[in-house]
Write a protein that holds these residues in place. Structure first.
Motif, mmCIF file in Angstrom:
data_model
loop_
_atom_site.group_PDB
_atom_site.id
_atom_site.type_symbol
_atom_site.label_atom_id
_atom_site.label_comp_id
_atom_site.label_asym_id
_atom_site.label_seq_id
_atom_site.Cartn_x
_atom_site.Cartn_y
_atom_site.Cartn_z
ATOM 1 N N PHE A 148 27.767 20.884 74.464
ATOM 2 C CA PHE A 148 27.691 21.055 73.658
ATOM 3 C C PHE A 148 29.006 20.594 72.571
ATOM 4 C CE2 PHE A 148 23.356 21.711 75.197
ATOM 5 C CZ PHE A 148 23.104 19.935 74.138
ATOM 6 N N PRO A 149 29.401 20.026 71.404
ATOM 7 C CA PRO A 149 30.620 20.295 70.040
ATOM 8 C C PRO A 149 30.321 21.729 70.326
ATOM 9 C CG PRO A 149 30.102 18.090 69.917
ATOM 10 C CD PRO A 149 28.247 18.882 71.120
ATOM 11 N N SER A 150 31.302 22.309 69.180
ATOM 12 C CA SER A 150 31.538 23.897 69.672
ATOM 13 C C SER A 150 30.595 24.284 68.138
ATOM 14 C CB SER A 150 33.042 24.682 69.060
ATOM 15 O OG SER A 150 33.185 24.381 68.508
ATOM 16 N N LYS A 151 30.824 23.140 67.088
ATOM 17 C CA LYS A 151 30.424 23.478 65.833
ATOM 18 C C LYS A 151 29.031 23.338 65.698
ATOM 19 C CE LYS A 151 32.391 20.189 63.624
ATOM 20 N NZ LYS A 151 32.568 19.058 62.642
ATOM 21 N N PHE A 152 28.432 22.968 67.113
ATOM 22 C CA PHE A 152 26.581 22.769 66.872
ATOM 23 C C PHE A 152 26.379 24.030 67.447
ATOM 24 C CE2 PHE A 152 27.826 18.957 66.631
ATOM 25 C CZ PHE A 152 26.623 17.723 66.216
ATOM 26 N N LYS A 153 25.464 24.557 66.618
ATOM 27 C CA LYS A 153 24.443 26.176 66.954
ATOM 28 C C LYS A 153 22.998 26.012 67.572
ATOM 29 C CE LYS A 153 27.946 28.541 64.190
ATOM 30 N NZ LYS A 153 28.490 27.474 63.903
ATOM 31 N N ARG A 154 22.852 27.037 68.190
ATOM 32 C CA ARG A 154 21.247 26.340 68.819
ATOM 33 C C ARG A 154 20.131 27.924 68.041
ATOM 34 N NH1 ARG A 154 19.107 23.157 72.405
ATOM 35 N NH2 ARG A 154 20.622 22.976 73.224
ATOM 36 N N LEU A 155 20.108 26.985 67.569
ATOM 37 C CA LEU A 155 18.439 27.444 67.035
ATOM 38 C C LEU A 155 17.194 28.096 67.864
ATOM 39 C CD1 LEU A 155 17.861 25.451 64.263
ATOM 40 C CD2 LEU A 155 18.838 27.736 63.855
ATOM 41 N N LEU A 156 17.221 29.791 68.251
ATOM 42 C CA LEU A 156 15.817 30.141 68.820
ATOM 43 C C LEU A 156 14.743 29.797 68.048
ATOM 44 C CD1 LEU A 156 17.967 33.198 70.431
ATOM 45 C CD2 LEU A 156 17.835 30.906 71.104
ATOM 46 N N LYS A 157 13.769 30.262 68.969
ATOM 47 C CA LYS A 157 12.162 29.597 67.933
ATOM 48 C C LYS A 157 12.110 30.484 66.733
ATOM 49 C CE LYS A 157 8.007 28.097 70.004
ATOM 50 N NZ LYS A 157 6.880 27.563 71.071
ATOM 51 N N HIS A 158 12.027 31.601 67.392
ATOM 52 C CA HIS A 158 11.961 32.806 66.659
ATOM 53 C C HIS A 158 13.193 33.409 65.639
ATOM 54 C CE1 HIS A 158 7.734 33.431 68.096
ATOM 55 N NE2 HIS A 158 8.311 33.489 69.600
ATOM 56 N N ASN A 159 12.941 32.878 64.737
ATOM 57 C CA ASN A 159 14.630 32.964 63.795
ATOM 58 C C ASN A 159 14.817 32.905 62.870
ATOM 59 O OD1 ASN A 159 17.231 31.620 62.713
ATOM 60 N ND2 ASN A 159 17.757 32.712 63.984
ATOM 61 N N PRO A 160 14.656 33.581 61.753
ATOM 62 C CA PRO A 160 14.469 33.367 60.240
ATOM 63 C C PRO A 160 14.784 32.409 59.341
ATOM 64 C CG PRO A 160 15.997 35.854 60.789
ATOM 65 C CD PRO A 160 15.744 34.747 61.775
ATOM 66 N N TYR A 161 15.836 31.527 59.981
ATOM 67 C CA TYR A 161 16.047 30.125 59.196
ATOM 68 C C TYR A 161 15.407 29.156 60.262
ATOM 69 C CZ TYR A 161 19.646 26.800 57.560
ATOM 70 O OH TYR A 161 19.696 26.103 57.665
#
Length: 320
Positions: free
Chosen positions: A12-25
């Motif tokens: 994946f391109p570095s600008k994409f960040k992985r969201l985890l399921k239990h995350n404030p965002y």
């Protein structure tokens, strides 16, 4: 809020960040979908699908974030399908402040299971689009929605209104939020682009006077016992068409108003006398039987027929 966002650097391109399921965002995004008050306070709406995101981009609305649904460890690039690969391959074509990756489970958590996101779904977080309400000279038809509390019905009505050139609306209190996720999906995002005013019946009355609009309440067809104006064309008696209009004030000439505010209410007619002003004109589409049509169907038929009649009046002496 960003401390739990883990950059995924393989494939994946570095600008994409992985969201985890239990995350404030993720919790923030969930609240945008489910909580009207939170959504209004943030002035942000979550939208779904490549076409909607392209429309938002092309309208010049800034995109706060774009989310791409992709599995954690795809075997190769071919495992990432359309439309997710459109954004992953060409992120610069979709300018956004932030880019995120989410598994299908996280995307379902964000959008809700009723959104039925696909395994390669896209979503975006955008500020409420801003629309100036048309001036009086620009507006001769307004759709008024009263107690339309089903978001899918609202979405269908707004989509039809925009398609038929009804350029603005009024939302009475008790009507669902235009930015409700089901309303946005049900309208194919038409609710994002429809200028509206909101208020109570007294506010509506003041608006109607200011814009010189005649209110017409969509009602069930009355088969007899009322003095009505029919726009049925001669020689076409076999099937339902035209409009029936009644409840005329004594001093008003019985003719189709040239400036119309069509009121569509989801309130049961038995409750109208306690809620809806009784001096509004009543209008219905003739039907084979007297069963009440759903709000989206009745509203769409009435808007189309009002358009036809007003266009016929502009063309010449053909009576309506």
């Amino acid at each position: 809020m960003a401390s739990n966002l883990i950059p995924y650097k393989h494939l994946f391109p570095s600008k994409f960040k992985r969201l985890l399921k239990h995350n404030p965002y993720v919790e923030h995004l969930e609240k945008l979908t489910k909580n009207r008050v939170y959504r209004r306070n943030q002035k942000i709406v979550l939208v779904q699908g490549l076409k909607v995101i392209k429309d938002i981009r092309d309208h010049g609305v800034p995109i706060k974030s774009i989310g791409v649904t992709a599995e954690l460890d795809p075997v190769n690039e071919d495992a990432i399908k359309y439309p997710a690969n459109e954004v992953l391959r060409n992120p610069d074509l979709f300018p956004a402040e932030n880019y995120y990756l989410a598994t299908i489970d996280v995307t379902r958590k964000i959008l809700g299971t009723e959104a039925r996101p696909a395994g390669h779904e896209l979503w975006a977080e955008v500020p409420f689009p801003q629309h100036p309400f048309p001036e009086k000279k620009q507006l001769d038809r307004v759709l008024v929605l009263d107690k339309v509390n089903d978001p899918i019905s609202l979405g269908m009505l707004v989509q039809t209104a925009r398609a038929l050139g009804w350029r603005a609306g009024w939302l009475n209190s008790g009507t669902v939020d235009l930015y409700h996720d089901k309303a946005v999906r049900g309208s194919l995002a038409a609710t994002l682009w429809w200028p509206t005013k909101t208020g109570q019946w007294d506010d509506l009355r003041q608006f109607l006077d200011e814009y010189e609009l005649t209110p017409m309440l969509a009602d069930v067809e009355r088969k007899n016992g009322v003095e009505e104006l029919s726009t049925r064309e001669e020689g076409k008696e076999g099937e339902p068409h035209g409009l029936k209009i009644w409840n005329w004030p004594a001093e008003v000439e019985r003719k189709m108003p040239e400036r119309v505010a069509l009121v569509v209410s989801s309130l049961h007619p038995n409750l109208w006398k306690d809620e809806i002003p009784n001096d509004f004109l009543r209008v219905s589409v003739p039907t084979v039987d007297a069963n009440r049509l759903s709000s989206p169907i009745a509203g769409g038929l009435l808007m189309y027929e009002i358009n036809r009649i007003l266009a016929a009046k502009e063309k010449g002496p053909k009576a309506v």
